[in-house]
Design a protein around this motif. Structure first.
Motif, PDB file in Angstrom:
ATOM      1  N   ALA A   1       0.868  -1.186   0.000  1.00 50.53           N
ATOM      2  CA  ALA A   1       0.000   0.000   0.000  1.00 50.53           C
ATOM      3  C   ALA A   1       0.901   1.231   0.000  1.00 50.53           C
ATOM      4  CB  ALA A   1      -0.918   0.004   1.213  1.00 50.53           C
ATOM      5  N   VAL A   2       0.343   2.357  -0.448  1.00 48.36           N
ATOM      6  CA  VAL A   2       1.125   3.592  -0.532  1.00 48.36           C
ATOM      7  C   VAL A   2       0.318   4.743   0.050  1.00 48.36           C
ATOM      8  CG1 VAL A   2       2.252   5.238  -2.081  1.00 48.36           C
ATOM      9  CG2 VAL A   2       2.289   2.814  -2.635  1.00 48.36           C
ATOM     10  N   LEU A   3       0.983   5.549   0.868  1.00 54.39           N
ATOM     11  CA  LEU A   3       0.416   6.815   1.322  1.00 54.39           C
ATOM     12  C   LEU A   3       1.012   7.912   0.445  1.00 54.39           C
ATOM     13  CD1 LEU A   3       0.839   6.464   5.180  1.00 54.39           C
ATOM     14  CD2 LEU A   3      -1.262   6.262   3.879  1.00 54.39           C
ATOM     15  N   GLN A   4       0.192   8.809  -0.024  1.00 51.31           N
ATOM     16  CA  GLN A   4       0.671   9.937  -0.815  1.00 51.31           C
ATOM     17  C   GLN A   4       0.653  11.165   0.081  1.00 51.31           C
ATOM     18  OE1 GLN A   4      -1.479  10.638  -4.447  1.00 51.31           O
ATOM     19  NE2 GLN A   4      -0.531  12.631  -4.760  1.00 51.31           N
ATOM     20  N   ALA A   5       1.822  11.691   0.387  1.00 52.69           N
ATOM     21  CA  ALA A   5       1.927  12.883   1.231  1.00 52.69           C
ATOM     22  C   ALA A   5       2.200  14.086   0.341  1.00 52.69           C
ATOM     23  CB  ALA A   5       3.051  12.720   2.250  1.00 52.69           C
TER      24      ALA A   5
END
Length: 102
Positions: free
Chosen positions: A16-20
């Motif tokens: 999974a990826v968090l986009q900051a």
């Protein structure tokens, strides 16, 4: 995850990826939001690839465009997270803190 502003795929380790997305202050930038002569990193550069952390896999620079920096945070799996900031008056900076559940 895609690179900003090209939209090209940016692979990030993890499931999974968090986009900051961090908005930069207006001063010191041209009309397009670019900071002339100053390069934070190249798109795709790794800021971290820690070992021994149960949730975090990697942090990659995804780009800078129109006054915002984008980072891709690769994580083991979808899980709760919390974002906060810390002001460091002596350094005149603000740190972004991402707490990941593990």
């Amino acid at each position: 995850m895609t690179a900003d502003p090209s939209g090209k795929p940016l692979p990030v380790p993890g499931n999974a990826v968090l986009q900051a997305v961090i908005r930069a202050p207006a001063q010191g930038f041209d009309d397009s939001g670019h900071q002339p002569g100053r390069v934070l990193a190249q798109v795709g550069d790794y800021f971290a690839q820690p070992t021994g952390w149960p949730s975090l896999r990697a942090v990659r620079f995804a780009g800078f465009f129109e006054g915002q920096c984008t980072f891709a945070i690769g994580v083991r799996a979808q899980a709760p997270f919390r974002v906060s900031s810390q002001e460091v008056p002596a350094d005149q900076i603000r740190r972004v803190v991402v707490d990941l559940a593990h």
